[in-house]
Design a protein around this motif. Structure first.
Motif, PDB file in Angstrom:
ATOM      1  N   SER A 121       0.882  -1.277   0.239  1.00  0.00           N
ATOM      2  CA  SER A 121       0.131   0.163   0.125  1.00  0.00           C
ATOM      3  C   SER A 121       0.901   1.361   0.095  1.00  0.00           C
ATOM      4  CB  SER A 121      -0.857  -0.182   1.462  1.00  0.00           C
ATOM      5  OG  SER A 121      -1.922   0.874   1.267  1.00  0.00           O
ATOM      6  N   GLY A 122       0.468   2.088  -1.017  1.00  0.00           N
ATOM      7  CA  GLY A 122       1.295   3.555  -0.905  1.00  0.00           C
ATOM      8  C   GLY A 122       2.373   3.430  -2.179  1.00  0.00           C
ATOM      9  N   THR A 123       2.642   2.434  -2.476  1.00  0.00           N
ATOM     10  CA  THR A 123       3.382   2.233  -3.820  1.00  0.00           C
ATOM     11  C   THR A 123       2.733   2.331  -5.278  1.00  0.00           C
ATOM     12  OG1 THR A 123       3.465  -0.168  -3.781  1.00  0.00           O
ATOM     13  CG2 THR A 123       4.937   0.784  -2.442  1.00  0.00           C
ATOM     14  N   SER A 124       3.896   2.636  -6.124  1.00  0.00           N
ATOM     15  CA  SER A 124       3.038   2.803  -7.579  1.00  0.00           C
ATOM     16  C   SER A 124       3.375   1.447  -8.199  1.00  0.00           C
ATOM     17  CB  SER A 124       3.955   3.756  -7.941  1.00  0.00           C
ATOM     18  OG  SER A 124       3.322   5.156  -7.248  1.00  0.00           O
ATOM     19  N   VAL A 125       2.653   1.187  -9.369  1.00  0.00           N
ATOM     20  CA  VAL A 125       2.865   0.125 -10.164  1.00  0.00           C
ATOM     21  C   VAL A 125       2.474   0.631 -11.670  1.00  0.00           C
ATOM     22  CG1 VAL A 125       1.671  -2.332 -10.895  1.00  0.00           C
ATOM     23  CG2 VAL A 125       1.989  -1.587  -8.312  1.00  0.00           C
ATOM     24  N   LYS A 126       3.455  -0.094 -12.355  1.00  0.00           N
ATOM     25  CA  LYS A 126       3.191   0.246 -14.002  1.00  0.00           C
ATOM     26  C   LYS A 126       2.833  -1.044 -14.703  1.00  0.00           C
ATOM     27  CE  LYS A 126       6.109   3.001 -16.185  1.00  0.00           C
ATOM     28  NZ  LYS A 126       7.243   3.838 -16.896  1.00  0.00           N
ATOM     29  N   ILE A 127       2.011  -0.730 -15.540  1.00  0.00           N
ATOM     30  CA  ILE A 127       1.572  -1.937 -16.203  1.00  0.00           C
ATOM     31  C   ILE A 127       1.735  -1.304 -17.701  1.00  0.00           C
ATOM     32  CG2 ILE A 127      -0.355  -3.346 -16.820  1.00  0.00           C
ATOM     33  CD1 ILE A 127      -1.710  -2.549 -14.349  1.00  0.00           C
ATOM     34  N   GLU A 128       2.251  -2.381 -18.392  1.00  0.00           N
ATOM     35  CA  GLU A 128       2.634  -2.061 -20.054  1.00  0.00           C
ATOM     36  C   GLU A 128       1.627  -2.738 -20.947  1.00  0.00           C
ATOM     37  OE1 GLU A 128       7.233  -1.142 -19.748  1.00  0.00           O
ATOM     38  OE2 GLU A 128       6.485  -3.016 -20.853  1.00  0.00           O
ATOM     39  N   CYS A 129       1.129  -2.118 -21.933  1.00  0.00           N
ATOM     40  CA  CYS A 129       0.315  -2.759 -23.146  1.00  0.00           C
ATOM     41  C   CYS A 129       0.920  -2.557 -24.251  1.00  0.00           C
ATOM     42  CB  CYS A 129      -1.003  -2.074 -23.114  1.00  0.00           C
ATOM     43  SG  CYS A 129      -2.169  -2.772 -24.050  1.00  0.00           S
ATOM     44  N   ARG A 130       1.391  -3.377 -24.941  1.00  0.00           N
ATOM     45  CA  ARG A 130       1.823  -3.438 -26.277  1.00  0.00           C
ATOM     46  C   ARG A 130       1.325  -4.064 -27.415  1.00  0.00           C
ATOM     47  NH1 ARG A 130       7.350  -1.894 -25.879  1.00  0.00           N
ATOM     48  NH2 ARG A 130       8.173  -2.103 -23.766  1.00  0.00           N
ATOM     49  N   SER A 131       1.102  -3.243 -28.573  1.00  0.00           N
ATOM     50  CA  SER A 131       0.599  -3.854 -29.675  1.00  0.00           C
ATOM     51  C   SER A 131       1.747  -4.477 -30.272  1.00  0.00           C
ATOM     52  CB  SER A 131      -0.189  -2.921 -30.393  1.00  0.00           C
ATOM     53  OG  SER A 131       0.305  -1.755 -30.797  1.00  0.00           O
ATOM     54  N   LEU A 132       1.704  -5.992 -30.683  1.00  0.00           N
ATOM     55  CA  LEU A 132       2.905  -6.523 -31.213  1.00  0.00           C
ATOM     56  C   LEU A 132       3.187  -6.333 -32.730  1.00  0.00           C
ATOM     57  CD1 LEU A 132       3.026  -9.505 -28.938  1.00  0.00           C
ATOM     58  CD2 LEU A 132       4.293  -7.236 -28.603  1.00  0.00           C
ATOM     59  N   ASP A 133       1.956  -6.431 -33.505  1.00  0.00           N
ATOM     60  CA  ASP A 133       2.205  -6.528 -34.859  1.00  0.00           C
ATOM     61  C   ASP A 133       1.437  -5.304 -35.853  1.00  0.00           C
ATOM     62  OD1 ASP A 133      -0.162  -9.343 -35.390  1.00  0.00           O
ATOM     63  OD2 ASP A 133      -0.177  -7.611 -34.195  1.00  0.00           O
ATOM     64  N   PHE A 134       0.888  -4.418 -35.255  1.00  0.00           N
ATOM     65  CA  PHE A 134       0.317  -3.301 -35.779  1.00  0.00           C
ATOM     66  C   PHE A 134       0.497  -1.970 -34.818  1.00  0.00           C
ATOM     67  CE2 PHE A 134      -3.495  -2.706 -32.985  1.00  0.00           C
ATOM     68  CZ  PHE A 134      -3.542  -3.869 -32.223  1.00  0.00           C
ATOM     69  N   GLN A 135       0.213  -0.801 -35.560  1.00  0.00           N
ATOM     70  CA  GLN A 135       0.248   0.338 -34.826  1.00  0.00           C
ATOM     71  C   GLN A 135      -1.076   0.858 -34.157  1.00  0.00           C
ATOM     72  OE1 GLN A 135       2.231   2.890 -37.837  1.00  0.00           O
ATOM     73  NE2 GLN A 135       4.048   2.303 -37.196  1.00  0.00           N
ATOM     74  N   ALA A 136      -0.953   1.137 -32.844  1.00  0.00           N
ATOM     75  CA  ALA A 136      -2.442   1.529 -32.354  1.00  0.00           C
ATOM     76  C   ALA A 136      -2.290   2.807 -31.810  1.00  0.00           C
ATOM     77  CB  ALA A 136      -2.697   0.702 -31.160  1.00  0.00           C
ATOM     78  N   THR A 137      -3.179   3.994 -32.730  1.00  0.00           N
ATOM     79  CA  THR A 137      -3.024   5.152 -32.030  1.00  0.00           C
ATOM     80  C   THR A 137      -4.131   5.502 -30.766  1.00  0.00           C
ATOM     81  OG1 THR A 137      -4.938   5.438 -33.655  1.00  0.00           O
ATOM     82  CG2 THR A 137      -2.603   6.181 -34.491  1.00  0.00           C
ATOM     83  N   THR A 138      -4.778   4.266 -30.656  1.00  0.00           N
ATOM     84  CA  THR A 138      -5.665   4.338 -29.692  1.00  0.00           C
ATOM     85  C   THR A 138      -5.694   3.123 -28.831  1.00  0.00           C
ATOM     86  OG1 THR A 138      -7.179   6.116 -30.577  1.00  0.00           O
ATOM     87  CG2 THR A 138      -8.159   4.916 -28.854  1.00  0.00           C
TER      88      THR A 138
END
Lengths: 114, 115
Positions: A15-32
């Motif tokens: 509790s009180g710490t920060s967590v980063k989650i990554e989301c990657r599009s592997l085979d296309f470009q995602a503007t959104t």
């Protein structure tokens, strides 16, 4: 089909710490990309829309200063849960897609705040 | 904004029977309606989708029907099998460019197929 990869798949933090989650599009470009949250035995609720090169759009009731979204490239969006508390424990899942295709979901991240 | 309601919340059927899940939506501009199957701790998997210019779509044991006038759509699973047991979500979105639109999800239906 297109692949969206999310990392980590699970994380336990204090509790009180920060967590980063990554989301990657592997085979296309995602503007959104989209970030959803799913509490146990509940539905997926849209938290925010991540826009490449500009500010994210947050849904009503979602604190933008607590859930920081960065979409710095066409293949990567990150969600940082700042000063996490036990009530932030949930399943976080991202999605992206090409024009006129289905939405592709990441594997999801199970966040547990202790 | 869009609101999607889904019924029933739980559904138990015998193996081999049919299962029907119903959803209604509020925004008449919505034109894309996917159905997802989600197993515990996993990402939602698209099982079938339908666009507003079509009234019915079928893929083997799964079919979806859409009534635009009444603003409701339904998922039909025939010859159910134990591996069909999961939580099913309907969703809706509006406008074109469907892959790049946020989805509004129904509340989910927990389907249990008894062997």
């Amino acid at each position: 089909g297109a692949v969206v990869s999310q990392h980590p798949s699970w994380v336990i933090c204090k509790s009180g710490t920060s967590v980063k989650i990554e989301c990657r599009s592997l085979d296309f470009q995602a503007t959104t990309m989209f970030w959803y949250r799913q509490f146990p035995k509940q539905s997926l609720m849209l938290m925010a829309t991540s826009n490449e090169g500009s500010k994210a759009t947050y849904e009503q009731g979602v604190e933008k200063d607590k859930f920081l979204i960065n979409h710095a490239s066409l293949t990567l969006s990150t969600l940082t849960v700042t000063s996490a508390h036990p009530e932030d424990s949930s399943f976080y899942i991202c999605s992206a897609g090409r024009r006129n295709t289905e939405a592709f979901f990441g594997q999801g991240t199970r966040l547990t705040v202790v | 904004g869009e609101n999607v309601e889904q019924h029933p919340s739980t559904l138990s059927v015998q193996e081999g029977d049919s299962a029907v899940i119903k959803c209604t939506y509020s925004d008449s501009a919505s034109n894309y309606f996917p159905w997802y199957k989600q197993e515990l701790g996993k990402r939602p998997q698209l099982i079938i989708d339908i666009r507003s210019n079509v009234g019915e779509k079928k893929d083997q044991r799964i079919a979806v029907t859409l009534n635009k006038t009444a603003k409701h759509f339904s998922l039909h699973i025939t010859e159910t099998q134990p591996e069909d047991s999961a939580v099913y979500f309907c969703a809706a979105t509006l406008g074109g460019d469907t892959g790049r639109r946020a989805l509004t999800f129904g509340s989910g239906t927990r389907l249990q197929v008894q062997p």
